[in-house]
Design a protein around this motif. Structure first.
Motif, PDB file in Angstrom:
ATOM      1  N   VAL A   1       0.827  -1.199   0.000  1.00 13.91           N
ATOM      2  CA  VAL A   1       0.000   0.000   0.000  1.00 13.91           C
ATOM      3  C   VAL A   1       0.868   1.258   0.000  1.00 13.91           C
ATOM      4  O   VAL A   1       0.578   2.225  -0.718  1.00 13.91           O
ATOM      5  CB  VAL A   1      -0.943  -0.006   1.215  1.00 13.91           C
ATOM      6  N   THR A   2       1.937   1.270   0.777  1.00 10.47           N
ATOM      7  CA  THR A   2       2.790   2.456   0.812  1.00 10.47           C
ATOM      8  C   THR A   2       3.442   2.716  -0.539  1.00 10.47           C
ATOM      9  O   THR A   2       3.666   3.868  -0.912  1.00 10.47           O
ATOM     10  CB  THR A   2       3.879   2.349   1.897  1.00 10.47           C
TER      11      THR A   2
ATOM     12  N   TRP B   1       0.747   4.389  -2.527  1.00 12.71           N
ATOM     13  CA  TRP B   1       0.549   5.760  -2.052  1.00 12.71           C
ATOM     14  C   TRP B   1       1.724   6.655  -2.404  1.00 12.71           C
ATOM     15  O   TRP B   1       1.542   7.844  -2.678  1.00 12.71           O
ATOM     16  CB  TRP B   1       0.329   5.751  -0.541  1.00 12.71           C
TER      17      TRP B   1
ATOM     18  N   THR C   1     -13.757   0.455   4.946  1.00 13.96           N
ATOM     19  CA  THR C   1     -13.199   1.424   3.997  1.00 13.96           C
ATOM     20  C   THR C   1     -14.298   2.160   3.253  1.00 13.96           C
ATOM     21  O   THR C   1     -14.264   3.394   3.125  1.00 13.96           O
ATOM     22  CB  THR C   1     -12.277   0.714   2.992  1.00 13.96           C
TER      23      THR C   1
ATOM     24  N   ASN D   1      -5.023   3.396  -6.289  1.00 10.84           N
ATOM     25  CA  ASN D   1      -4.310   3.947  -5.143  1.00 10.84           C
ATOM     26  C   ASN D   1      -5.221   4.340  -3.982  1.00 10.84           C
ATOM     27  O   ASN D   1      -4.736   4.741  -2.924  1.00 10.84           O
ATOM     28  CB  ASN D   1      -3.494   5.172  -5.574  1.00 10.84           C
ATOM     29  N   THR D   2      -6.542   4.229  -4.189  1.00  7.05           N
ATOM     30  CA  THR D   2      -7.472   4.569  -3.115  1.00  7.05           C
ATOM     31  C   THR D   2      -8.385   3.403  -2.771  1.00  7.05           C
ATOM     32  O   THR D   2      -8.315   2.847  -1.678  1.00  7.05           O
ATOM     33  CB  THR D   2      -8.316   5.800  -3.481  1.00  7.05           C
TER      34      THR D   2
ATOM     35  N   ALA E   1      -6.131   0.258  -2.392  1.00  5.93           N
ATOM     36  CA  ALA E   1      -5.068   0.458  -1.409  1.00  5.93           C
ATOM     37  C   ALA E   1      -5.616   0.641   0.007  1.00  5.93           C
ATOM     38  O   ALA E   1      -5.106   0.039   0.962  1.00  5.93           O
ATOM     39  CB  ALA E   1      -4.217   1.664  -1.806  1.00  5.93           C
ATOM     40  N   PHE E   2      -6.651   1.452   0.184  1.00  4.04           N
ATOM     41  CA  PHE E   2      -7.174   1.682   1.525  1.00  4.04           C
ATOM     42  C   PHE E   2      -7.859   0.446   2.088  1.00  4.04           C
ATOM     43  O   PHE E   2      -7.855   0.219   3.300  1.00  4.04           O
ATOM     44  CB  PHE E   2      -8.131   2.873   1.529  1.00  4.04           C
TER      45      PHE E   2
ATOM     46  N   LEU F   1      -6.856  -2.673   1.474  1.00  2.00           N
ATOM     47  CA  LEU F   1      -5.733  -3.496   1.934  1.00  2.00           C
ATOM     48  C   LEU F   1      -5.126  -2.936   3.216  1.00  2.00           C
ATOM     49  O   LEU F   1      -4.711  -3.691   4.106  1.00  2.00           O
ATOM     50  CB  LEU F   1      -4.667  -3.588   0.840  1.00  2.00           C
ATOM     51  N   TRP F   2      -5.080  -1.614   3.324  1.00  2.18           N
ATOM     52  CA  TRP F   2      -4.532  -0.995   4.534  1.00  2.18           C
ATOM     53  C   TRP F   2      -5.385  -1.333   5.755  1.00  2.18           C
ATOM     54  O   TRP F   2      -4.864  -1.698   6.810  1.00  2.18           O
ATOM     55  CB  TRP F   2      -4.450   0.515   4.349  1.00  2.18           C
TER      56      TRP F   2
ATOM     57  N   ASN G   1       4.098   3.171   7.328  1.00  2.38           N
ATOM     58  CA  ASN G   1       3.605   4.279   6.525  1.00  2.38           C
ATOM     59  C   ASN G   1       4.703   5.307   6.256  1.00  2.38           C
ATOM     60  O   ASN G   1       4.754   5.936   5.199  1.00  2.38           O
ATOM     61  CB  ASN G   1       2.429   4.945   7.240  1.00  2.38           C
TER      62      ASN G   1
END
Length: 318
Positions: free
Chosen positions: A19-20, A23, A193, A232-233, A236-237, A239-240, A256
């Motif tokens: 994820v990083t 991002w 999310t 990326n949103t 990604a979020f 998975l975060w 992060n």
């Protein structure tokens, strides 16, 4: 209530690192959108997170298994999800877009590098997640390495530093609240999310259109927004939040902060901005600090003569 077995510790770390990376690439795309496409910052953020929220909410509605969970949500959890959405997306991301529009990315990154230190202190008080001495040392290395790398590239403005400071405070609050919501594993990461992002995106749309109006967006601008929103949103979020079911607030905040190094490396590879010896030392300190934070629980398990997996299992919610 457990909605499914949380991921393993190593898988959570791998997901968080992935994820990083996504991002970190966002910073390049955001800069293109702000500088080349002339997108107003708050509205740019609103378009990104609004589109992502629409996709996520639609996906949740289509999945009957996730729709079931709405009947197990109490008012307290709803309040936390709403607060998470406002803090994590409307405040943190909106302020970050404004900061990037007002000053160099390195300056904003320098301010945000303080996040793990503040999260460590906050987690000890609000989540009873007391960091070990090794983790505190690791967090200090992360912040110190970031400071060392970016100290020579300051171009602060009053508006930029104000926005970056708001983003810093919101990031710390979001890290603590996100860990609080996700460690219970009462809802799937996708639902958490989608719900929180829908709230935050709604606030961003209201503020963005009210302050900046409706922008004209080119085809290239829409491509940038679409990639940021979907990959990326939305992905990604999700998975975060999945990784937060396992990682502590300090661990996730330290991972992060590897974005600071990744952004520097992306600039080196794709933009030819090679760091000097001091910058390379900063990269080494950040990397070592993150490793120290993540390795602590495994070393403790080894000293006690117990398998690390057994120790990690004790951290699962009931």
């Amino acid at each position: 209530m457990r909605s499914g077995a949380p991921v393993s510790a190593r898988s959570a770390i791998a997901l968080a690192l992935l994820v990083t990376i996504l991002w970190s690439s966002s910073w390049v795309l955001i800069r293109w959108g702000l500088d080349d496409e002339g997108l107003p910052p708050v509205t740019f953020a609103a378009l990104r997170y609004g589109l992502a929220a629409i996709v996520l909410v639609g996906w949740v509605i289509l999945r009957e298994g996730h729709r079931r969970h709405q009947y197990h949500v109490d008012r307290g959890l709803v309040a936390r999800l709403v607060t998470l959405g406002i803090v994590m997306y409307a405040l943190a991301q909106g302020a970050q877009f404004v900061a990037l529009a007002e000053q160099p990315a390195a300056t904003t990154s320098l301010v945000l590098s303080l996040t793990p230190l503040l999260v460590a202190a906050g987690a000890a008080v609000t989540l009873a997640e007391i960091p070990t001495r090794a983790q505190v040392a690791g967090v200090a290395l992360v912040a110190g390495g970031a400071l060392l790398y970016f100290a020579g590239d300051l171009g602060a403005t009053l508006a930029g530093m104000t926005a970056a400071s708001v983003a810093l405070g919101a990031n710390v609050a979001a890290a603590l609240l996100g860990r609080n919501v996700n460690r219970e594993a009462r809802l799937p990461a996708l639902v958490i999310t989608a719900a929180s992002m829908a709230v935050g995106a709604g606030v961003l749309v209201f503020i963005g259109i009210g302050l900046e109006g409706i922008p004209e967006v080119s085809a290239r601008g829409w491509l940038i927004i679409a990639w940021l929103a979907l990959v990326n949103t939305a992905i990604a979020f999700t998975l975060w939040n999945l990784s937060l079911q396992r990682l502590t607030a300090v661990e996730s905040a330290s991972i992060n902060n590897t974005m600071l190094v990744q952004i520097a490396l992306l600039a080196w590879v794709f933009l030819g901005e090679a760091p000097g010896p001091v910058g390379l030392l900063g990269i080494a300190l950040v990397s070592g600090g993150v490793y120290l934070v993540q390795a602590t629980s495994w070393s403790r398990a080894t000293r006690r003569g117990r398998p690390a997996a057994e120790v990690e299992a004790e951290r699962l919610p009931d």
